[in-house]
Motif scaffolding. Structure first.
Motif, short mmCIF file in Angstrom:
data_model
loop_
_atom_site.label_atom_id
_atom_site.label_comp_id
_atom_site.label_asym_id
_atom_site.label_seq_id
_atom_site.Cartn_x
_atom_site.Cartn_y
_atom_site.Cartn_z
N VAL A 22 0.85 -1.20 0.00
CA VAL A 22 0.00 0.00 0.00
C VAL A 22 0.89 1.25 0.00
O VAL A 22 0.65 2.21 -0.76
N GLU A 23 1.92 1.22 0.81
CA GLU A 23 2.84 2.36 0.89
C GLU A 23 3.53 2.59 -0.46
O GLU A 23 3.61 3.71 -0.96
N LEU A 24 4.01 1.50 -1.06
CA LEU A 24 4.70 1.62 -2.35
C LEU A 24 3.74 2.08 -3.45
O LEU A 24 4.11 2.85 -4.34
N ALA A 25 2.50 1.63 -3.35
CA ALA A 25 1.48 2.07 -4.32
C ALA A 25 1.28 3.59 -4.21
O ALA A 25 1.15 4.29 -5.22
N ARG A 26 1.28 4.10 -2.97
CA ARG A 26 1.11 5.55 -2.76
C ARG A 26 2.25 6.33 -3.42
O ARG A 26 2.05 7.41 -3.96
N VAL A 27 3.44 5.79 -3.35
CA VAL A 27 4.60 6.45 -3.97
C VAL A 27 4.40 6.53 -5.49
O VAL A 27 4.67 7.56 -6.13
N HIS A 28 3.89 5.44 -6.06
CA HIS A 28 3.62 5.44 -7.51
C HIS A 28 2.56 6.49 -7.85
O HIS A 28 2.66 7.19 -8.85
N GLN A 29 1.53 6.56 -7.02
CA GLN A 29 0.47 7.55 -7.25
C GLN A 29 1.04 8.97 -7.24
O GLN A 29 0.72 9.80 -8.09
N LYS A 30 1.91 9.22 -6.28
CA LYS A 30 2.52 10.55 -6.13
C LYS A 30 3.31 10.91 -7.40
O LYS A 30 3.16 12.01 -7.95
N VAL A 31 4.09 9.96 -7.89
CA VAL A 31 4.89 10.23 -9.09
C VAL A 31 3.96 10.44 -10.30
O VAL A 31 4.16 11.37 -11.09
N ALA A 32 2.94 9.59 -10.42
CA ALA A 32 2.01 9.72 -11.55
C ALA A 32 1.33 11.09 -11.50
O ALA A 32 1.18 11.76 -12.53
N ASP A 33 0.94 11.53 -10.31
CA ASP A 33 0.26 12.83 -10.17
C ASP A 33 1.22 13.98 -10.48
O ASP A 33 0.86 14.94 -11.16
N GLU A 34 2.43 13.87 -9.98
CA GLU A 34 3.39 14.97 -10.17
C GLU A 34 3.83 15.11 -11.62
O GLU A 34 4.01 16.21 -12.12
#
Ligand code: G3P
Length: 218
Positions: A22-34
């Motif tokens: 879940v934590e690693l997924a959040r990091v991916h989301q952050k990069v995708a959003d940025e």
């Protein structure tokens, strides 16, 4: 889902399962959003529900079985994968290979329930055979380079060219050993519509930095 795509397979790495998934997924989301790029993740079925609740990037189940509701103990039910919010499924990975018969049925089943299919092939000739089953994308990964330090882009660029020639543009992901923006750039310049990778991200001390570097290669 727009192309090109960077698809990160969490496999069963310790830093990519359970709460860490879940934590690693959040990091991916952050990069995708940025950065505004297409970044997908393939997680194990036990983590699907928690991960899908947490992110809006495309989430793939690492596998599904060609079954429906009923007496199928221990299988991964495609309907449930879809209901949990998955976008698609990865199939026939080198570490989870299927017979042609099962693969054909599984792709068909995925289509029926509305799951996008990324089907792996160890060789270009296997990829060409799989085309008849009409998956959405085919990911060509030379197994001997999986988990290693040398990428398919640098060690086997001919495989990428050949795969694109035989399978067509906008249809081919390549993977194995992909680690950085240069690997991504080479793959894209040879006609691939993205990359599939795992250890470069799942074993990294700073996955955010690795992902930012990878997406800069698109
Ligand atoms: O599914 C991706 C994969 O098999 C490649 O793994 O660790 O070489 O990026 P890796």
């Amino acid at each position: 889902m727009k192309l090109p795509l960077i698809l990160v397979n969490f496999k069963l790495y310790e830093r990519a399962t359970g709460d860490a998934a879940v934590e690693l997924a959040r990091v991916h989301q952050k990069v995708a959003d940025e950065v505004g790029v297409s970044l997908g993740i393939a997680v194990n079925a036990l983590d699907l529900a928690a991960v899908c609740k947490e992110v809006s990037i495309p989430v793939f189940s690492q596998h599904i079985d060609p079954v429906s509701y009923g007496n199928h103990t221990g299988h991964i039910l495609p309907e449930l994968v879809k209901e949990m919010g998955a976008y698609g499924t990865l199939l026939n990975h080198a570490e989870c290979q299927l017979s042609d018969d099962v693969l054909a049925k599984t792709i068909q089943k995925a289509r029926e329930v509305g799951l996008f299919t990324v089907v792996c092939a160890n060789t270009v000739s296997k990829a060409s055979e799989i085309l008849i089953f009409n998956p959405d994308l085919i990911a060509v990964e030379p197994p001997e380079l999986i988990g290693g330090d040398i990428s398919v882009s640098k060690a086997e660029p001919k495989i990428i060219e050949e795969a694109v020639k035989n399978i067509g543009e906008n249809r081919v992901l390549v993977g194995a050993g992909v680690k950085n923006s240069e690997d991504v750039k080479i793959a894209i310049s040879l006609g691939a519509c993205g990359v599939l990778l795992a250890s470069g991200v799942t074993k990294a001390d700073d996955p955010y930095a690795v992902l930012m570097d990878l997406v800069s290669g698109l």
